[in-house]
Scaffold this motif. Structure first.
Motif, PDB file in Angstrom:
ATOM      1  N   UNK A  61       6.357   5.286  -7.730  1.00 44.19           N
ATOM      2  CA  UNK A  61       5.803   6.408  -6.863  1.00 44.19           C
ATOM      3  C   UNK A  61       5.381   6.090  -5.569  1.00 44.19           C
ATOM      4  N   UNK A  62       6.090   6.788  -4.529  1.00 46.23           N
ATOM      5  CA  UNK A  62       5.870   6.439  -3.315  1.00 46.23           C
ATOM      6  C   UNK A  62       4.249   7.056  -2.761  1.00 46.23           C
ATOM      7  N   UNK A  63       3.617   6.657  -1.976  1.00 45.31           N
ATOM      8  CA  UNK A  63       2.498   7.182  -1.329  1.00 45.31           C
ATOM      9  C   UNK A  63       3.135   8.000  -0.302  1.00 45.31           C
ATOM     10  N   UNK A  64       3.515   9.092  -0.306  1.00 45.11           N
ATOM     11  CA  UNK A  64       4.329   9.968   0.664  1.00 45.11           C
ATOM     12  C   UNK A  64       3.622   9.804   2.019  1.00 45.11           C
TER      13      UNK A  64
ATOM     14  N   UNK B 245       0.741  -1.191  -0.015  1.00 44.82           N
ATOM     15  CA  UNK B 245      -0.111  -0.076   0.013  1.00 44.82           C
ATOM     16  C   UNK B 245       0.892   1.231  -0.117  1.00 44.82           C
ATOM     17  N   UNK B 246       1.968   1.231   0.307  1.00 52.39           N
ATOM     18  CA  UNK B 246       3.026   2.155   0.294  1.00 52.39           C
ATOM     19  C   UNK B 246       3.484   2.859  -1.049  1.00 52.39           C
ATOM     20  N   UNK B 247       3.170   2.050  -2.013  1.00 57.73           N
ATOM     21  CA  UNK B 247       3.675   2.229  -3.447  1.00 57.73           C
ATOM     22  C   UNK B 247       2.295   2.949  -4.176  1.00 57.73           C
ATOM     23  N   UNK B 248       2.272   4.010  -4.627  1.00 58.93           N
ATOM     24  CA  UNK B 248       1.103   4.596  -5.273  1.00 58.93           C
ATOM     25  C   UNK B 248       1.048   4.249  -6.711  1.00 58.93           C
ATOM     26  N   UNK B 249       2.244   3.984  -7.366  1.00 56.41           N
ATOM     27  CA  UNK B 249       2.366   3.726  -8.873  1.00 56.41           C
ATOM     28  C   UNK B 249       3.740   3.006  -9.213  1.00 56.41           C
ATOM     29  N   UNK B 250       3.498   2.495 -10.392  1.00 53.87           N
ATOM     30  CA  UNK B 250       4.757   2.000 -10.989  1.00 53.87           C
ATOM     31  C   UNK B 250       4.826   2.532 -12.523  1.00 53.87           C
ATOM     32  N   UNK B 251       5.991   3.040 -13.052  1.00 56.45           N
ATOM     33  CA  UNK B 251       6.324   3.638 -14.358  1.00 56.45           C
ATOM     34  C   UNK B 251       6.780   2.507 -15.339  1.00 56.45           C
ATOM     35  N   UNK B 252       6.234   2.625 -16.562  1.00 55.42           N
ATOM     36  CA  UNK B 252       7.260   1.815 -17.461  1.00 55.42           C
ATOM     37  C   UNK B 252       7.736   2.672 -18.416  1.00 55.42           C
ATOM     38  N   UNK B 253       7.534   3.913 -18.445  1.00 57.83           N
ATOM     39  CA  UNK B 253       8.205   5.146 -19.185  1.00 57.83           C
ATOM     40  C   UNK B 253       8.631   6.346 -18.423  1.00 57.83           C
ATOM     41  N   UNK B 254       9.630   7.122 -18.757  1.00 57.34           N
ATOM     42  CA  UNK B 254       9.938   8.327 -18.283  1.00 57.34           C
ATOM     43  C   UNK B 254      10.378   9.311 -19.618  1.00 57.34           C
TER      44      UNK B 254
ATOM     45  N   UNK C  56       4.085   5.272   8.252  1.00 61.32           N
ATOM     46  CA  UNK C  56       5.001   3.942   8.514  1.00 61.32           C
ATOM     47  C   UNK C  56       6.130   4.034   9.432  1.00 61.32           C
ATOM     48  N   UNK C  57       6.964   5.075   9.018  1.00 56.54           N
ATOM     49  CA  UNK C  57       8.208   5.334   9.840  1.00 56.54           C
ATOM     50  C   UNK C  57       7.903   5.931  11.123  1.00 56.54           C
ATOM     51  N   UNK C  58       6.957   6.762  11.210  1.00 56.94           N
ATOM     52  CA  UNK C  58       6.621   7.200  12.562  1.00 56.94           C
ATOM     53  C   UNK C  58       5.987   6.063  13.424  1.00 56.94           C
ATOM     54  N   UNK C  59       4.923   5.365  12.819  1.00 60.97           N
ATOM     55  CA  UNK C  59       4.265   4.285  13.682  1.00 60.97           C
ATOM     56  C   UNK C  59       5.279   3.180  14.116  1.00 60.97           C
ATOM     57  N   UNK C  60       6.468   3.103  13.200  1.00 60.73           N
ATOM     58  CA  UNK C  60       7.418   2.042  13.778  1.00 60.73           C
ATOM     59  C   UNK C  60       8.110   2.493  14.939  1.00 60.73           C
ATOM     60  N   UNK C  61       8.611   3.944  14.747  1.00 61.38           N
ATOM     61  CA  UNK C  61       9.214   4.439  15.877  1.00 61.38           C
ATOM     62  C   UNK C  61       8.538   4.556  17.159  1.00 61.38           C
ATOM     63  N   UNK C  62       7.042   4.826  17.147  1.00 58.43           N
ATOM     64  CA  UNK C  62       6.260   5.013  18.173  1.00 58.43           C
ATOM     65  C   UNK C  62       5.978   3.600  18.876  1.00 58.43           C
ATOM     66  N   UNK C  63       5.987   2.477  18.113  1.00 60.47           N
ATOM     67  CA  UNK C  63       5.812   1.203  18.492  1.00 60.47           C
ATOM     68  C   UNK C  63       7.053   0.739  19.360  1.00 60.47           C
ATOM     69  N   UNK C  64       8.287   1.333  19.228  1.00 59.11           N
ATOM     70  CA  UNK C  64       9.362   1.159  19.705  1.00 59.11           C
ATOM     71  C   UNK C  64       9.852   1.970  21.015  1.00 59.11           C
ATOM     72  N   UNK C  65       8.715   3.007  21.232  1.00 60.17           N
ATOM     73  CA  UNK C  65       8.757   3.769  22.319  1.00 60.17           C
ATOM     74  C   UNK C  65       9.474   5.239  22.058  1.00 60.17           C
TER      75      UNK C  65
END
Length: 411
Positions: A93-96, A61-70, A102-111
């Protein structure tokens, strides 16, 4: 209470440092001047390296899209270069917002603790070592190691004594619109545009779906005269939006902005009790303003050294400098340094010449394979030889302008 680690900023560098450091058992606190973790602008176009560092899957769910051409294209002439599916590799393309959460939740889960609306004013120094930060009006937080991940205008950097090292930074100023209700967008293609209205920088369009896109612009002010002569960046975005059928009737769902350093890594970013990470240390590739992967990488490395320093009960200058020394030996650091030198050359050229002329030569003569190698950061000797032979007109154009710039302004 004295924390092991106090971090200023919830950009990709600060969040990754908090994620990895708290996972290693460090008592961590993060100060953010904005009101939410998702208020910070984070880059979105990434390759497999960023996914590996964030530890997420391409189909998550953290990936918003994938490109085949730029596609790289001139808004003025239509000259373009296409990196197709057979060359591109994986471009995501990240889902910003979800990645930041995600990073915040991981950190909070670790205190780890997060404080919002907590604008850092300065570091606290005692006996030649940084021992924490002052924020808001009179509040302060104490920590064994203080991390400045608070962006290009870092208060940690300035008040810790790194100010003299950042005065020559090149900065890219940018805006990003999230558009909804678009029509007929090809979700498989991402675009980069150059043009006279854009200036020294580029405009980008990243589709999220057939009806949603991210439309943004980043610009480096090569001189006040050049900057003042250009139309405002949001006007350039509006002009693009209104002149393309896919986006003409779209609605602007959100607006965000940021400042990205693009002159390379600063000369020093560690001292007793303090370390800089991400934009505040210049850890950003200036080729396309890319900073997500480089910030993730720096945060991961800093967390490792923070855990070592805390375990050894040694946050001396010599101890914290080990993070800087290891970082500078990495391939990413080398690439940032080289592209930073290139941006200095381009900036010097642009002070007295038209950089768009050179950009047009690039788009007309650059082959897709070489462009992709540059984007992916894996150029080989053969790619460099291609640049030297195919880009001779561009090299001569930039070379003459650069020599004139040096003669007039000096290095």
């Amino acid at each position: 209470m004295t924390y092991d680690l106090a971090i200023a900023g919830t950009g990709p560098a600060g969040l990754m440092t908090a994620d990895r450091a708290s996972e290693k058992g460090l008592r961590t606190i993060v100060l953010e001047k904005r009101n939410h973790v998702t208020d910070s602008l984070m880059g979105e176009l990434v390759t497999d390296n960023a996914l590996r560092l964030l530890r997420v899957k391409p189909d998550s769910e953290f990936i918003g899209n994938k490109y085949s051409e730029i596609v790289g294209e001139s808004l003025d002439t239509g000259a373009n270069v296409v990196v197709g599916k057979e060359l591109l590799g994986n471009a995501y393309l990240f889902d910003e917002d979800k990645c930041q959460e995600l990073m915040r939740d991981r950190a909070e889960a670790n205190g780890a603790e997060f404080k919002y609306g907590a604008r850092v004013r300065s570091v606290i120094k005692e006996n030649g070592s940084v021992v924490g930060m002052k924020y808001k009006t009179d509040d302060e937080v104490r920590a064994k190691l203080t991390v400045g991940a608070d962006g290009a205008f870092s208060r940690v950097s300035e008040t810790a004594g790194f100010r003299s090292f950042v005065k020559k930074w090149l900065l890219s100023y940018g805006y990003r619109w999230k558009l909804e209700n678009c029509k007929g967008v090809d979700p498989n293609v991402a675009y980069f545009y150059v043009g006279k209205d854009v200036g020294l920088g580029y405009l980008w369009l990243y589709p999220r779906s057939e009806s949603e896109v991210n439309l943004g612009i980043g610009r480096v002010p090569s001189s006040k005269t050049n900057w003042d002569a250009l139309p405002p960046m949001q006007e350039v975005l509006r002009k693009y939006k209104n002149s393309h059928s896919e986006t003409k009737d779209a609605t602007i769902a959100s607006v965000n902005g940021g400042v990205v350093p693009c002159a390379g890594i600063i000369p020093r970013f560690t001292d007793a009790g303090v370390a800089l990470c991400g934009n505040s240390a210049g850890q950003v590739s200036s080729i396309v303003g890319g900073g997500v992967t480089t910030c993730f990488h720096a945060g991961t490395l800093l967390a490792k050294h923070a855990a070592r320093a805390i375990e050894e009960d040694d946050v001396s200058k010599k101890s914290i400098e080990k993070y800087e020394k290891e970082y500078r030996k990495t391939k990413l650091a080398y690439n940032i340094t080289q592209t930073g030198k290139g941006m200095w050359a381009v900036s010097k050229f642009a002070m007295f010449n038209d950089p768009i002329d050179a950009a047009e030569v690039v788009l007309e003569s650059l082959d897709a394979r070489t462009l992709n190698a540059a984007i992916q950061g894996n150029m080989k000797v053969s790619d460099i030889m291609t640049l030297l032979t195919d880009f001779l007109p561009m090299v001569m154009t930039i070379g003459k302008g650069y020599l004139r710039s040096i003669a007039v302004s000096g290095l």
